[in-house]
Enzyme design. Structure first.
Site, mmCIF file in Angstrom:
data_model
loop_
_atom_site.group_PDB
_atom_site.id
_atom_site.type_symbol
_atom_site.label_atom_id
_atom_site.label_comp_id
_atom_site.label_asym_id
_atom_site.label_seq_id
_atom_site.Cartn_x
_atom_site.Cartn_y
_atom_site.Cartn_z
ATOM 1 N N SER A 70 -35.366 -42.393 -5.877
ATOM 2 C CA SER A 70 -34.391 -41.915 -4.904
ATOM 3 C C SER A 70 -35.028 -42.093 -3.528
ATOM 4 O O SER A 70 -36.104 -41.544 -3.267
ATOM 5 C CB SER A 70 -34.063 -40.448 -5.173
ATOM 6 O OG SER A 70 -33.183 -39.983 -4.185
ATOM 7 N N ASN A 97 -35.207 -40.035 5.148
ATOM 8 C CA ASN A 97 -35.633 -39.246 6.312
ATOM 9 C C ASN A 97 -37.131 -39.432 6.522
ATOM 10 O O ASN A 97 -37.594 -39.797 7.603
ATOM 11 C CB ASN A 97 -35.361 -37.744 6.110
ATOM 12 C CG ASN A 97 -33.910 -37.458 5.803
ATOM 13 O OD1 ASN A 97 -33.046 -38.236 6.175
ATOM 14 N ND2 ASN A 97 -33.650 -36.359 5.117
ATOM 15 N N ASP A 98 -37.879 -39.161 5.441
ATOM 16 C CA ASP A 98 -39.327 -39.320 5.567
ATOM 17 C C ASP A 98 -39.711 -40.790 5.668
ATOM 18 O O ASP A 98 -40.648 -41.144 6.387
ATOM 19 C CB ASP A 98 -40.040 -38.656 4.381
ATOM 20 C CG ASP A 98 -40.265 -37.176 4.644
ATOM 21 O OD1 ASP A 98 -40.773 -36.850 5.737
ATOM 22 O OD2 ASP A 98 -39.897 -36.349 3.796
ATOM 23 N N ARG A 155 -4.777 -55.024 36.318
ATOM 24 C CA ARG A 155 -5.238 -53.959 35.409
ATOM 25 C C ARG A 155 -6.413 -54.423 34.565
ATOM 26 O O ARG A 155 -6.463 -55.572 34.136
ATOM 27 C CB ARG A 155 -4.128 -53.563 34.429
ATOM 28 C CG ARG A 155 -2.905 -52.973 35.047
ATOM 29 C CD ARG A 155 -1.862 -52.776 33.944
ATOM 30 N NE ARG A 155 -0.532 -52.660 34.487
ATOM 31 C CZ ARG A 155 0.071 -51.495 34.707
ATOM 32 N NH1 ARG A 155 -0.526 -50.367 34.409
ATOM 33 N NH2 ARG A 155 1.278 -51.464 35.210
ATOM 34 N N GLY A 214 -8.558 -44.797 30.734
ATOM 35 C CA GLY A 214 -8.813 -44.180 32.038
ATOM 36 C C GLY A 214 -10.211 -44.422 32.588
ATOM 37 O O GLY A 214 -10.578 -43.867 33.614
ATOM 38 N N MET A 231 -11.602 -47.386 33.450
ATOM 39 C CA MET A 231 -11.748 -48.475 34.422
ATOM 40 C C MET A 231 -10.535 -48.501 35.339
ATOM 41 O O MET A 231 -9.612 -47.719 35.186
ATOM 42 C CB MET A 231 -11.937 -49.794 33.693
ATOM 43 C CG MET A 231 -13.334 -49.912 33.101
ATOM 44 S SD MET A 231 -13.539 -51.440 32.249
ATOM 45 C CE MET A 231 -12.307 -51.344 31.002
ATOM 46 N N CYS A 241 -31.163 -40.282 -1.053
ATOM 47 C CA CYS A 241 -30.823 -38.877 -0.824
ATOM 48 C C CYS A 241 -31.188 -38.415 0.579
ATOM 49 O O CYS A 241 -31.012 -37.262 0.923
ATOM 50 C CB CYS A 241 -31.451 -37.972 -1.870
ATOM 51 S SG CYS A 241 -33.242 -37.950 -1.790
ATOM 52 N N GLU A 269 -40.551 -42.323 -0.369
ATOM 53 C CA GLU A 269 -40.525 -41.794 0.996
ATOM 54 C C GLU A 269 -41.659 -42.322 1.849
ATOM 55 O O GLU A 269 -41.685 -42.114 3.050
ATOM 56 C CB GLU A 269 -40.640 -40.265 0.968
ATOM 57 C CG GLU A 269 -39.500 -39.580 0.281
ATOM 58 C CD GLU A 269 -39.650 -38.076 0.335
ATOM 59 O OE1 GLU A 269 -38.981 -37.447 1.177
ATOM 60 O OE2 GLU A 269 -40.440 -37.526 -0.455
ATOM 61 N N ARG A 291 0.261 -51.508 21.734
ATOM 62 C CA ARG A 291 -0.996 -51.618 20.974
ATOM 63 C C ARG A 291 -0.856 -50.761 19.725
ATOM 64 O O ARG A 291 0.031 -49.901 19.659
ATOM 65 C CB ARG A 291 -2.181 -51.145 21.812
ATOM 66 C CG ARG A 291 -2.061 -49.718 22.178
ATOM 67 C CD ARG A 291 -3.082 -49.243 23.143
ATOM 68 N NE ARG A 291 -2.587 -47.959 23.645
ATOM 69 C CZ ARG A 291 -3.120 -47.260 24.585
ATOM 70 N NH1 ARG A 291 -4.187 -47.697 25.190
ATOM 71 N NH2 ARG A 291 -2.620 -46.111 24.950
ATOM 72 N N HIS A 332 -34.690 -29.144 10.401
ATOM 73 C CA HIS A 332 -34.291 -28.088 9.484
ATOM 74 C C HIS A 332 -32.880 -27.600 9.778
ATOM 75 O O HIS A 332 -32.021 -27.519 8.897
ATOM 76 C CB HIS A 332 -35.301 -26.925 9.609
ATOM 77 C CG HIS A 332 -34.984 -25.766 8.718
ATOM 78 N ND1 HIS A 332 -34.222 -24.698 9.141
ATOM 79 C CD2 HIS A 332 -35.294 -25.521 7.429
ATOM 80 C CE1 HIS A 332 -34.096 -23.843 8.143
ATOM 81 N NE2 HIS A 332 -34.748 -24.314 7.087
ATOM 82 N N LYS A 341 -5.381 -55.192 25.883
ATOM 83 C CA LYS A 341 -4.106 -55.225 26.594
ATOM 84 C C LYS A 341 -3.613 -56.665 26.749
ATOM 85 O O LYS A 341 -2.459 -56.975 26.467
ATOM 86 C CB LYS A 341 -4.281 -54.563 27.967
ATOM 87 C CG LYS A 341 -2.973 -54.418 28.706
ATOM 88 C CD LYS A 341 -3.156 -53.684 30.026
ATOM 89 C CE LYS A 341 -3.624 -52.276 29.790
ATOM 90 N NZ LYS A 341 -3.377 -51.338 30.834
ATOM 91 N N TYR A 345 -26.305 -45.156 -6.332
ATOM 92 C CA TYR A 345 -25.602 -43.999 -5.760
ATOM 93 C C TYR A 345 -26.176 -43.641 -4.397
ATOM 94 O O TYR A 345 -27.295 -44.042 -4.051
ATOM 95 C CB TYR A 345 -25.650 -42.782 -6.689
ATOM 96 C CG TYR A 345 -27.036 -42.186 -6.880
ATOM 97 C CD1 TYR A 345 -27.523 -41.193 -6.026
ATOM 98 C CD2 TYR A 345 -27.865 -42.615 -7.920
ATOM 99 C CE1 TYR A 345 -28.789 -40.660 -6.189
ATOM 100 C CE2 TYR A 345 -29.132 -42.084 -8.097
ATOM 101 C CZ TYR A 345 -29.589 -41.106 -7.220
ATOM 102 O OH TYR A 345 -30.841 -40.576 -7.371
ATOM 103 N N GLY A 376 -35.918 -41.383 -0.083
ATOM 104 C CA GLY A 376 -35.891 -40.279 0.893
ATOM 105 C C GLY A 376 -36.016 -40.906 2.270
ATOM 106 O O GLY A 376 -37.103 -40.996 2.843
HETATM 107 C C1 PEP Z 1 -35.993 -37.410 2.811
HETATM 108 O O1 PEP Z 1 -37.122 -37.380 3.269
HETATM 109 O O2 PEP Z 1 -35.192 -38.337 3.048
HETATM 110 C C2 PEP Z 1 -35.512 -36.324 1.972
HETATM 111 C C3 PEP Z 1 -34.310 -36.366 1.419
HETATM 112 O O3 PEP Z 1 -36.306 -35.230 1.853
HETATM 113 P P1 PEP Z 1 -36.412 -34.063 2.947
HETATM 114 O O4 PEP Z 1 -35.391 -34.320 3.975
HETATM 115 O O5 PEP Z 1 -36.199 -32.806 2.206
HETATM 116 O O6 PEP Z 1 -37.807 -34.260 3.427
HETATM 117 MG MG MG Z 2 -38.533 -35.979 2.393
#
Ligand code: PEP
Ligand code: MG
Length: 876
Positions: A762, A766-767, A94, A103, A105, A830, A743, A338, A455, A25, A850, A764
């Site tokens: 690739s 997540n793992d 203000r 809203g 503060m 991935c 992974e 703004r 999952h 502001k 990618y 992974g």
């Molecule tokens: C991962 O682990 O990043 C992965 C893509 O495999 P998943 O999630 O199936 O374990």
């Molecule tokens: Mg995995």
């Protein structure tokens, strides 16, 4: 350090770029005053530096002197004095932080009114009613915000005054009674605080400034910042500004306006105004406003001046602006401007339109940066058609979009209800592969446990179904669920928002997703920028999912989780037969059936992705996931209701049971233990590829091994592919790459060795995140993560935004070491981070080839890749 800056302070850079110092502001008020020379009531800004200093060590020394000097200057400019009995100056105080926190503060208006100056205001305006009404509003506002007195106390007195004078609205209370009411308000303050209401304007202003500083750490503001990811250390600036009054007479008024329609992006006159009113009357909706276009009939000159200002603002900010203005006795004052908030569709339309606007000349790169992932989410998924949402509980927004439906607690019940035409929300503690049919039949999914890579989250995202997971206030009882005192029974209606994680009781209205045609154009620009740098693939496990992915612009499949193919109703019994097989021949027979089924599945995907790379990951999860829940079988056993089949299943479940299944027989380890399974999958895949090739297609197959830990292990797995290729007599022309997921931290560190075998990696993530932190991806986001985040032990959830220190370092090391052995190695991601814009920026920096994400996320990833590249200096 200087803390106070008047609106016309000669900053070295354009003040609109000083939001970190002056707040949004303050920066825009200074820009309007000093650069655009618009009619802005004079004032000054106390910087965010002062707020931070105040929060750390109390009132900064020197601040009072600076404020006094700025107030004296303000008095001089306005030709009025604070507390003046003749013609008093009144000011507003203000808040205004770097990022807008609407809203959240505090604001105090009409400071400077006291028992003496109220008479001056009455004399000046020739309107004692107006003066006393302003004074009583000020006392109530000050008491609530600065002194912490409940506003209901004042409302009670106000109601009594209305009753006494026999009127219905505040505006009809006669002046005499208002004067009396002011006395009653002051008495209330004295009673509550033990001190008389402060009469010295400087004391009032100091109190208001401290209250605004303090409101930075109010619970509402903290909660808002947590949701929006705003840094708690930033602090707010405070703006002290001369008041102008839109409620002075019928030649006055106030309103808000937008330079384009913030809902659709169309050009025109948008906004609302009220004659003889104050700003809060417009916002609070107490009076029915008139459309801004009507301003022309009431105040033609002001209207044209405002339209001229709109045009100048758009050209100056090169974007849609919103403004607040006041007309005081025929004179227009700009109170705020703004760059305006907008819907996703409006953002897209405006950005594209402004690239061909001769005045604005937005570049395509700038247009790309104007669109946020949230904007795209709004266009790609249904949303609630209302913002009035009463939140019952909140979990993690795991798969965006809004859904409404009736609660069902088991997948079988969900399917039955769906078949009878009901809209279903599946409500579970967590989901497992056993629930896939129930999830498919549901409009949305709500779980009490699990995190962003659980999952439920991964599967729901893959299908573009809204999901809220880890809502841990949700407690399951026998046959129903509870959230606090509220009971949820089967058939009750709820609404969930998978973007924000909120759960609401009852049905909220939904708005369908309708991407405008400009989306395609914008994404084309994005792809042009990204071309040759990074592409976006999809995680898809079936022909139909692959079709969605291709429609959204995926350049291939980066991850096909083949275990999902095993879960279809007609497959699961075969998988179970294979696990339960008494003899090699029985196992062989089951594998053969699976091969034929898988071959069809693969063919369907390869066909859809003809000409593009398709990464097929061999089976990953532990086998016990394909067996029924061991607890349920044990209950049956104790009830002596086990069938013959159940007995076998229970035995198998006991055999395959592991204390730590995520660290057990999964991924390539399963292949090592049951090589027939992997060989079967490779054969089915290669056969499908050959089929497609024979029929004139152009398959590009990438066989991917999960959870690898060493070169020797990967070489062992490679032999299955070689064997299958030799067995099938596959011709040399078949394009088959062999690679692995990275992974485990070990695989990342030994990437130079692994790259001797692998033609692609690739990540992974997540793992890799799970194993780097030692955080169970299925459990940690429930109870532990929120505390880690609240305590600042983690900057963000590492399952959502890739850990920029540890996990990214492993990705970086693996990429470098992999390339050192095999310079042409293809590198992708991935894990779920492949669809997260902030993580994508990190992957772009490392120069990966990618990212791969769920089909519905592909447009967001395409945009995010291009945005990251533009920020790194790329252009069209
Ligand atoms: C991962 O682990 O990043 C992965 C893509 O495999 P998943 O999630 O199936 O374990
Ligand atoms: Mg995995």
């Amino acid at each position: 350090m200087q803390f106070v800056f008047s609106f016309d302070y000669p900053h070295e850079v354009a003040p609109m770029n000083l939001k970190h110092l002056l707040g949004g502001k303050g920066a825009n008020l200074a820009e309007m005053t000093s650069v655009l020379k618009l009619p802005v009531p004079h004032g000054f800004t106390i910087s965010t530096d002062a707020c931070r200093a105040y929060i750390d060590d109390g009132w900064p020394s020197g601040l009072t002197i600076e404020i006094d000097r700025a107030l004296a200057e303000l008095e001089e400019l306005m030709g009025k004095h604070l507390g003046d009995p003749g013609d008093p100056l009144l000011v507003s105080v203000r808040s205004g932080a770097q990022f807008s926190m609407p809203g959240m503060m505090d604001t105090v208006l009409n400071l400077g009114l006291n028992d003496v100056s109220v008479e001056g205001l009455a004399a000046q305006t020739n309107d004692p009613r107006f003066a006393y009404d302003s004074y009583r509003r000020f006392i109530a506002m000050y008491a609530r915000i600065v002194q912490g007195i409940e506003s209901s106390e004042f409302d009670r007195l106000l109601d009594a005054a209305k009753e006494l004078s026999g009127v219905n609205s505040d505006g009809e209370i006669p002046a005499e009674l208002l004067r009396y009411l002011v006395g009653a308000y002051k008495e209330l303050v004295a009673q509550e605080t033990g001190h008389p209401f402060p009469q010295d304007p400087k004391v009032q202003i100091r109190g208001a400034i401290e209250a605004v500083f303090g409101s930075w750490n109010g619970p509402r503001a903290i909660a808002y910042r947590e949701r929006e990811g705003i840094d708690h250390r930033l602090g707010t600036a405070v703006n002290v500004q001369a008041m102008v009054f839109g409620n002075r007479d019928d030649n006055s008024g106030t309103g808000v306006g937008f330079t384009r329609d913030p809902a659709t992006g169309e050009q025109g006159v948008y906004g609302d105004f009220l004659v003889n009113a104050q700003g809060e009357d417009v916002v609070a909706g107490v009076r029915i406003t008139e459309p801004l276009a009507e301003l022309e009939t009431h105040f033609p000159e002001v209207f044209h001046q405002l339209m001229d200002i709109f045009e100048r603002l758009e050209l100056h900010y090169r974007d849609m602006c919103d403004v607040e203005f006041t007309v005081e006795q025929g004179k227009l004052w700009m109170l705020q401007t703004r760059v305006g908030k907008r819907t996703g569709i409006a953002a897209l339309r405006m950005a594209v339109a402004m690239t061909s606007d001769p005045g604005i000349k937005l570049s395509r790169e700038e247009a790309l940066l104007r669109i946020s992932p949230d904007h795209l989410d709004q266009m790609l998924h249904p949303q609630f058609a209302t913002t009035k949402i009463e939140v019952l509980t909140t979990g993690l927004g795991a798969s965006p979009g809004a859904a409404v439906g009736k609660v069902y607690f088991t997948s079988n019940d969900a399917v039955r209800a769906h078949e009878q035409g009901e809209e279903v929300i599946l409500v579970r503690k967590e989901t497992s592969p056993d629930d896939v049919h129930g999830m498919l039949a549901s409009n949305g999914i709500l779980t009490s446990r699990g995190g962003l890579v659980s999952h439920a989250a991964v599967v729901a995202r893959g299908w573009g179904k809204p999901a809220v997971v880890g809502a841990d206030e949700l407690v399951f009882e026998n046959g129903f669920a509870k959230i606090g005192d509220v009971e949820l029974h089967e058939g009750d209606e709820i609404s969930i928002d998978g973007s924000t994680g909120t759960v609401t009781l009852g049905r909220l209205p939904l708005e369908a997703a309708e991407p405008p045609q400009e989306l395609e154009l914008l994404l084309q620009w994005a792809d042009e920028i990204s071309s040759g740098h990074m592409s976006v693939r999809a995680n898809a496990d079936s022909g139909p999912d692959a079709e969605v992915a291709r429609r959204f612009g995926a350049k291939g499949i980066g991850l096909c989780r083949t275990e999902h193919m095993f879960l279809a109703e007609d497959r699961l019994p075969i998988v179970r037969r294979m696990i339960l097989a008494d003899s090699p021949a029985d196992e062989e027979q089951a594998l053969e059936e699976l091969r034929l089924a898988q071959r069809e599945d693969f063919l369907a995907i390869l066909r859809v992705m003809d000409g593009l790379p398709v990464t097929i990951r061999l089976l990953d999860p532990p086998l016990h996931e394909f067996l029924p829940d061991i607890e349920a079988l044990l209950i049956k056993e104790s009830n002596q209701t086990l069938s013959e089949e159940d007995e076998k299943l229970l035995e198998a479940a006991k055999t395959w049971r592991e204390f730590n299944p995520m660290l057990g027989v999964r991924g390539v380890r399963l292949g090592v233990l049951k090589p027939g399974l992997y060989t079967m999958q490779v054969r089915a895949l290669l056969e499908a590829a050959m089929d497609l090739k024979r029929s004139g297609g152009e398959p590009h197959v990438e066989v991917m091994i999960p959870l690898t830990i060493s070169k020797a292990e990967l070489a062992y797995a490679h032999a299955w592919v070689e064997e299958a290729l030799a067995e099938l007599g596959a011709d040399d022309g078949l394009d088959v790459l062999f690679g692995t997921m990275i992974e485990t931290p070990r695989a990342a560190l030994l990437a130079m060795e692994i790259a001797e075998i692998a033609e692609f990696f690739s990540f992974g993530t997540n793992d890799l995140t799970q194993l780097t932190y030692g955080f169970s991806r299925d459990d940690v986001e429930g109870k532990l993560m929120p505390i880690y985040l609240a305590q600042g032990l983690l900057p963000s959830n590492p399952f959502k935004v890739v850990d920029a220190e540890g996990v990214i370092e492993l990705v970086n090391i693996a990429a470098k070491r992999g390339r050192s052995t095999r310079p042409t190695i293809k590198l992708g991601v991935c894990g779920e981070h492949g669809g997260d814009p902030e993580s994508i920026a990190s992957f772009v920096k490392i120069g990966l080839d990618y990212v791969s994400c769920s089909p519905y996320r592909v447009p967001i990833a395409r945009l995010a890749v291009a945005q990251s590249l533009v920020r790194e200096g790329a252009s069209l």
